[in-house]
Motif scaffolding. Sequence first.
Motif, PDB file in Angstrom:
ATOM      1  N   ASP A  78       0.879  -1.268   0.033  1.00  0.00           N
ATOM      2  CA  ASP A  78       0.071  -0.018   0.021  1.00  0.00           C
ATOM      3  C   ASP A  78       0.690   1.179   0.086  1.00  0.00           C
ATOM      4  O   ASP A  78       0.418   2.362  -0.286  1.00  0.00           O
ATOM      5  CB  ASP A  78      -1.018   0.015   1.020  1.00  0.00           C
ATOM      6  CG  ASP A  78      -1.986  -1.074   1.163  1.00  0.00           C
ATOM      7  OD1 ASP A  78      -2.075  -1.584   0.183  1.00  0.00           O
ATOM      8  OD2 ASP A  78      -2.621  -1.284   2.281  1.00  0.00           O
ATOM      9  N   ARG A  79       2.045   1.300   0.251  1.00  0.00           N
ATOM     10  CA  ARG A  79       3.161   2.252   0.264  1.00  0.00           C
ATOM     11  C   ARG A  79       3.832   2.595  -1.086  1.00  0.00           C
ATOM     12  O   ARG A  79       4.487   3.538  -0.907  1.00  0.00           O
ATOM     13  CB  ARG A  79       3.905   2.212   1.561  1.00  0.00           C
ATOM     14  CG  ARG A  79       3.358   2.278   3.006  1.00  0.00           C
ATOM     15  CD  ARG A  79       4.479   2.189   3.989  1.00  0.00           C
ATOM     16  NE  ARG A  79       5.115   3.108   4.325  1.00  0.00           N
ATOM     17  CZ  ARG A  79       6.034   3.207   5.212  1.00  0.00           C
ATOM     18  NH1 ARG A  79       6.037   2.427   6.245  1.00  0.00           N
ATOM     19  NH2 ARG A  79       7.040   4.361   5.379  1.00  0.00           N
ATOM     20  N   ALA A  80       3.454   1.798  -1.805  1.00  0.00           N
ATOM     21  CA  ALA A  80       4.333   1.861  -3.290  1.00  0.00           C
ATOM     22  C   ALA A  80       3.908   3.298  -3.587  1.00  0.00           C
ATOM     23  O   ALA A  80       2.607   3.380  -3.865  1.00  0.00           O
ATOM     24  CB  ALA A  80       4.023   0.833  -4.215  1.00  0.00           C
ATOM     25  N   GLY A  81       5.101   3.970  -4.141  1.00  0.00           N
ATOM     26  CA  GLY A  81       4.515   5.322  -4.933  1.00  0.00           C
ATOM     27  C   GLY A  81       4.639   6.546  -3.606  1.00  0.00           C
ATOM     28  O   GLY A  81       4.353   7.671  -4.046  1.00  0.00           O
ATOM     29  N   THR A  82       4.737   6.173  -2.337  1.00  0.00           N
ATOM     30  CA  THR A  82       4.581   7.096  -1.315  1.00  0.00           C
ATOM     31  C   THR A  82       5.804   7.062  -0.507  1.00  0.00           C
ATOM     32  O   THR A  82       6.643   6.076  -0.192  1.00  0.00           O
ATOM     33  CB  THR A  82       3.463   6.869  -0.620  1.00  0.00           C
ATOM     34  OG1 THR A  82       3.660   5.602   0.305  1.00  0.00           O
ATOM     35  CG2 THR A  82       2.081   6.924  -1.333  1.00  0.00           C
ATOM     36  N   GLY A  83       6.087   8.096   0.413  1.00  0.00           N
ATOM     37  CA  GLY A  83       7.281   8.208   0.960  1.00  0.00           C
ATOM     38  C   GLY A  83       8.565   8.015   0.266  1.00  0.00           C
ATOM     39  O   GLY A  83       8.502   8.172  -0.915  1.00  0.00           O
ATOM     40  N   THR A  84       9.685   7.337   0.678  1.00  0.00           N
ATOM     41  CA  THR A  84      10.923   7.053   0.133  1.00  0.00           C
ATOM     42  C   THR A  84      10.966   5.340   0.124  1.00  0.00           C
ATOM     43  O   THR A  84      10.478   4.679   0.873  1.00  0.00           O
ATOM     44  CB  THR A  84      12.064   7.449   0.807  1.00  0.00           C
ATOM     45  OG1 THR A  84      12.323   6.682   1.906  1.00  0.00           O
ATOM     46  CG2 THR A  84      12.043   9.135   0.860  1.00  0.00           C
ATOM     47  N   VAL A  85      11.590   4.821  -1.152  1.00  0.00           N
ATOM     48  CA  VAL A  85      11.869   3.455  -1.055  1.00  0.00           C
ATOM     49  C   VAL A  85      12.325   2.913   0.284  1.00  0.00           C
ATOM     50  O   VAL A  85      12.230   1.875   0.772  1.00  0.00           O
ATOM     51  CB  VAL A  85      12.524   3.175  -2.321  1.00  0.00           C
ATOM     52  CG1 VAL A  85      12.771   1.641  -2.618  1.00  0.00           C
ATOM     53  CG2 VAL A  85      11.610   3.578  -3.780  1.00  0.00           C
ATOM     54  N   LEU A 140       9.204  -3.951  -4.820  1.00  0.00           N
ATOM     55  CA  LEU A 140      10.253  -3.331  -5.571  1.00  0.00           C
ATOM     56  C   LEU A 140       9.773  -3.308  -7.075  1.00  0.00           C
ATOM     57  O   LEU A 140      10.151  -2.417  -7.690  1.00  0.00           O
ATOM     58  CB  LEU A 140      11.509  -3.934  -5.543  1.00  0.00           C
ATOM     59  CG  LEU A 140      12.165  -3.803  -3.996  1.00  0.00           C
ATOM     60  CD1 LEU A 140      13.307  -4.684  -3.872  1.00  0.00           C
ATOM     61  CD2 LEU A 140      12.999  -2.476  -3.991  1.00  0.00           C
ATOM     62  N   ALA A 141       9.115  -4.340  -7.440  1.00  0.00           N
ATOM     63  CA  ALA A 141       8.859  -4.140  -8.741  1.00  0.00           C
ATOM     64  C   ALA A 141       7.560  -3.326  -8.981  1.00  0.00           C
ATOM     65  O   ALA A 141       7.594  -2.734 -10.194  1.00  0.00           O
ATOM     66  CB  ALA A 141       8.028  -5.751  -9.199  1.00  0.00           C
ATOM     67  N   ALA A 142       6.767  -3.165  -8.191  1.00  0.00           N
ATOM     68  CA  ALA A 142       5.717  -2.010  -8.224  1.00  0.00           C
ATOM     69  C   ALA A 142       6.373  -0.659  -8.323  1.00  0.00           C
ATOM     70  O   ALA A 142       6.142   0.076  -9.120  1.00  0.00           O
ATOM     71  CB  ALA A 142       4.674  -1.999  -7.109  1.00  0.00           C
ATOM     72  N   VAL A 149      12.479   2.882  -8.952  1.00  0.00           N
ATOM     73  CA  VAL A 149      13.555   1.826  -8.838  1.00  0.00           C
ATOM     74  C   VAL A 149      13.996   1.930 -10.350  1.00  0.00           C
ATOM     75  O   VAL A 149      13.016   1.893 -11.380  1.00  0.00           O
ATOM     76  CB  VAL A 149      13.084   0.604  -8.453  1.00  0.00           C
ATOM     77  CG1 VAL A 149      14.223  -0.523  -8.700  1.00  0.00           C
ATOM     78  CG2 VAL A 149      12.832   0.646  -6.730  1.00  0.00           C
ATOM     79  N   VAL A 150      15.206   1.896 -10.889  1.00  0.00           N
ATOM     80  CA  VAL A 150      15.661   2.091 -11.935  1.00  0.00           C
ATOM     81  C   VAL A 150      15.200   0.843 -12.885  1.00  0.00           C
ATOM     82  O   VAL A 150      15.014  -0.273 -12.400  1.00  0.00           O
ATOM     83  CB  VAL A 150      17.296   1.996 -12.144  1.00  0.00           C
ATOM     84  CG1 VAL A 150      17.548   3.417 -11.270  1.00  0.00           C
ATOM     85  CG2 VAL A 150      17.864   0.774 -11.424  1.00  0.00           C
ATOM     86  N   LEU A 158      17.570  -8.193  -5.309  1.00  0.00           N
ATOM     87  CA  LEU A 158      17.522  -7.354  -4.298  1.00  0.00           C
ATOM     88  C   LEU A 158      16.617  -7.766  -3.087  1.00  0.00           C
ATOM     89  O   LEU A 158      17.188  -7.658  -1.909  1.00  0.00           O
ATOM     90  CB  LEU A 158      16.850  -5.841  -4.884  1.00  0.00           C
ATOM     91  CG  LEU A 158      18.148  -5.036  -5.395  1.00  0.00           C
ATOM     92  CD1 LEU A 158      17.077  -3.897  -6.256  1.00  0.00           C
ATOM     93  CD2 LEU A 158      19.115  -4.471  -4.696  1.00  0.00           C
ATOM     94  N   ALA A 159      15.621  -8.318  -3.230  1.00  0.00           N
ATOM     95  CA  ALA A 159      14.704  -8.813  -2.260  1.00  0.00           C
ATOM     96  C   ALA A 159      15.435  -9.951  -1.192  1.00  0.00           C
ATOM     97  O   ALA A 159      15.370  -9.738   0.003  1.00  0.00           O
ATOM     98  CB  ALA A 159      13.415  -9.193  -2.785  1.00  0.00           C
TER      99      ALA A 159
END
Length: 199
Positions: A78-85, A140-142, A149-150, A158-159
């Motif tokens: 649910d946090r994908a796209g918010t805050g920092t990775v 990370l994929a999202a 993410v590049v 990474l996971a």
Amino acid sequence: MPTGVALRDARQQLFDAAERVLLRDGPHALTSRAVTAEAGCAKGVLHRHFADFDAFLAALVADRAAARVEAAATALRDRAGTGTVEDNLADALVGFFGPVTVALVALITFRDDLRARLRADTPRGIPVLTEATTALAAYLAAERAGGRVVPGAAVDVLAPTLIGAAHLLYADRTGAPPTPADVHRTVTTVVTGALPAAP
């Protein structure tokens, strides 16, 4: 003469007792006798609800660790796209590696029969850690799809790297757990090359 006390919700009380024994005394001390003594009931109560002790332990893992991992995975998704990775990953790892989950991972590693039983659902890796790895990879994929993410980042590498590094931070049951800053520093070190350069 009856032994022990009547249990209203026997399964949950047995799980609670097992958790206390596990956290206090470690995986080597977790036996059916220790659990029922801690719960204050006869040993037969456990076997009335579970086919054998490994069936009980598998249910304990599902009840205590799987639910926590799923809750942390949902919060992370649910946090994908918010805050920092980095913040999102660090918070997720702190959520994944609570004391109960760390103790259950030690138990899974300690008991070959339990690990074999859990492999029916998790054929690779260490059960619980494998599910946490899957959750991180999905997150990370999202973030990669959203450009945070590049594009070429190997989220499938990474996971597990993040899970392995965090597990090493948390694995020492005798010392104080790592601080959130320790976890954040580890996350930043692992993912820094996978994040776009700051403008």
